[in-house]
Design an enzyme around this catalytic site. Structure first.
Site, PDB file in Angstrom:
ATOM      1  N   GLY A 123       0.821  -1.211   0.000  1.00  0.00           N
ATOM      2  CA  GLY A 123       0.000   0.000   0.000  1.00  0.00           C
ATOM      3  C   GLY A 123       0.854   1.260   0.000  1.00  0.00           C
ATOM      4  N   SER A 125       1.360   3.535  -3.415  1.00  0.00           N
ATOM      5  CA  SER A 125       0.888   4.556  -4.371  1.00  0.00           C
ATOM      6  C   SER A 125      -0.495   5.079  -4.010  1.00  0.00           C
ATOM      7  CB  SER A 125       0.826   3.966  -5.780  1.00  0.00           C
ATOM      8  OG  SER A 125       2.054   3.424  -6.134  1.00  0.00           O
ATOM      9  N   GLU A 240      12.783  -4.825  -4.437  1.00  0.00           N
ATOM     10  CA  GLU A 240      11.691  -5.041  -5.384  1.00  0.00           C
ATOM     11  C   GLU A 240      12.170  -4.927  -6.834  1.00  0.00           C
ATOM     12  OE1 GLU A 240       8.565  -2.165  -5.118  1.00  0.00           O
ATOM     13  OE2 GLU A 240       7.055  -3.558  -5.847  1.00  0.00           O
ATOM     14  N   GLU A 364      11.165   6.472 -16.411  1.00  0.00           N
ATOM     15  CA  GLU A 364      11.711   7.844 -16.399  1.00  0.00           C
ATOM     16  C   GLU A 364      12.339   8.136 -15.026  1.00  0.00           C
ATOM     17  OE1 GLU A 364       8.588   7.124 -17.385  1.00  0.00           O
ATOM     18  OE2 GLU A 364       8.686   7.523 -19.534  1.00  0.00           O
TER      19      GLU A 364
END
Ligand SMILES: Cc1cc2nc3c(=O)[nH]c(=O)nc-3n(C[C@H](O)[C@H](O)[C@H](O)COP(=O)(O)OP(=O)(O)OC[C@H]3O[C@@H](n4cnc5c(N)ncnc54)[C@H](O)[C@@H]3O)c2cc1C
Length: 379
Positions: A123, A125, A240, A364
């Site tokens: 949890g 974003s 991750e 990006e």
């Protein structure tokens, strides 16, 4: 990696063949039948000490080397991740709780992950906080000896099937927005949590919105120190971003293509076969970069730029190889029963690859991280 790794690879392939339906593509859906396949397979790996191979024995692992764990990652991702959403617990939730959790948290959370019994979701974003994660608004406010959490998360993978959430919330306002953030380990079965699936091309309910309405948590649920969650977030990201061996699936599908096409392979345009060859070379490059990062991570020398460089390479490979595979798949006869699996897997790979340059931090942002690291190194 040597003969032991080869033997492990063979063992894993045999287990997949024997216990996972052929060409299983349901690992990330919340269809109960698919979920049961993935959960059963996790338990089976756990019984053989193959799920959390490199974890220490005291936490339910097998004390194996990070290289053996890398073989597991590669074989699982190459075969469309038959462990399902469990891979997150193995790859980063567990290692992070080992590093930052209290003894009680380790006792409570690590054995269920090692036994293949629980699914976690992340949890982080929010609708206005993705790349700029530190500007998140979900807040935990003090209430007696506990906390009340309110707010909204978005793009939460596997939230409909998860039992636990690794939740990032604001607990105070610091001078910088990265200060005053705290990680909570939260059970998902609380009625103060509502999950709403988001329809997407990743299949049934991979992605979700999660709402928290005065969710009560205690100090025992805090991971690490209150207000100091940002450094744990950095740690999560570095695990991750290197946790998925995407190159292994690209390589397996690319390598299978000539066999699937048979005689038609030679009549493919030379330009397409040229790109196919380049993609295989890129797979090898991504694999070598992965091994470098695994080595740096295991010796505690990993820097944000290392994970970013690998993540850029492997997610670009995912997309570029998916395009080449789609063009090759277009040449396959749809009436050929022997090619059906290839068409299904290429299609699945293509859809997932579209998301790979966004999930775990957009490409990006990875480029920004990498350039910062390089500029800092050049000083
Ligand atoms: C398949 C998938 C699974 C996901 N699973 C989870 C999950 O389980 N838990 C979770 O918390 N989140 C999850 N996410 C969310 C993911 O982490 C975010 O989507 C990602 O961090 C980007 O944030 P955003 O979507 O808000 O896009 P934004 O941050 O709004 O970015 C939009 C675009 O603008 C660009 N951009 C933004 N800022 C800059 C800048 N400073 N310079 C240059 N370009 C910029 C981005 O690169 C991107 O192209 C998942 C996403 C996907 C696609």
């Amino acid at each position: 990696m040597g003969p032991e790794a080869d033997a492990l690879r063979r063992q894993l392939r045999q287990l997949i063949k024997a216990h996972v339906p052929e060409h299983f593509l349901g690992a990330f859906t919340d269809d109960p039948a698919d979920l049961e396949v993935a959960q059963r397979f996790c338990r089976l790996l756990a019984e053989r000490n193959l799920l959390c191979m490199a974890w220490p024995k005291e936490f339910g692992g097998g004390n194996a080397s990070v290289w053996e764990q890398t073989v597991v990652r590669e074989e699982m991702w190459a075969h469309h991740e038959p462990r399902g959403a469990q891979y997150m617990g193995v790859n980063w939730v567990g290692p992070i709780i080992m590093r930052h959790g209290t003894e009680e948290q380790q006792r409570k959370h690590l054995p269920p992950i090692a036994n293949g019994e629980v699914i976690w979701c992340q949890g982080f974003s929010e609708p206005e906080a993705g790349s700029d994660l530190a500007s998140l608004r979900t807040a935990a406010r003090r209430d007696g000896d506990g906390w009340l959490v309110s707010g909204q998360k978005i793009w939460t993978s596997y939230a409909t099937m998860a039992q636990w959430c690794f939740l990032l919330a604001r607990t105070s306002k610091g001078e910088k927005k990265q200060q005053g953030l705290t990680i909570f380990l939260v059970p998902m079965d609380n009625p103060a949590i509502q999950v709403r699936p988001i329809r997407s091309m990743l299949g049934p309910h991979h992605l979700n919105e999660v709402f928290f309405d005065d969710l009560r948590v205690t100090d025992d649920d805090v991971l690490g120190t209150v207000d100091a969650g940002w450094s744990i977030v950095q740690d999560v990201m570095s695990f991750e971003r290197v946790g998925i061996a995407r190159y292994a699936r690209c390589e397996r599908l690319l390598a299978a293509a000539p066999g699937v096409l048979g005689d038609r392979w030679e009549s493919l345009p030379a330009e397409l076969r040229g790109r196919w060859t380049r993609m295989l070379t890129h797979c090898r490059r991504a694999r070598l970069m992965a091994y470098r990062v695994v080595s740096l991570q295991s010796s505690g020398r990993i820097q944000p730029g290392d994970a970013a460089a690998y993540h850029i390479t492997v997610t670009k490979l995912d997309q570029d190889s998916a395009e080449v595979l789609m063009e090759i798949a277009a040449e396959v006869s749809h009436d050929d029963p022997g090619a059906k699996w290839f068409l299904g897997e290429v299609e699945d790979h293509w859809r997932y690859s579209q998301a790979s340059t966004v999930s775990s931090g957009s490409i990006e942002m990875q480029r920004i991280l990498l350039s910062r690291a390089m500029l800092a190194g050049a000083k």
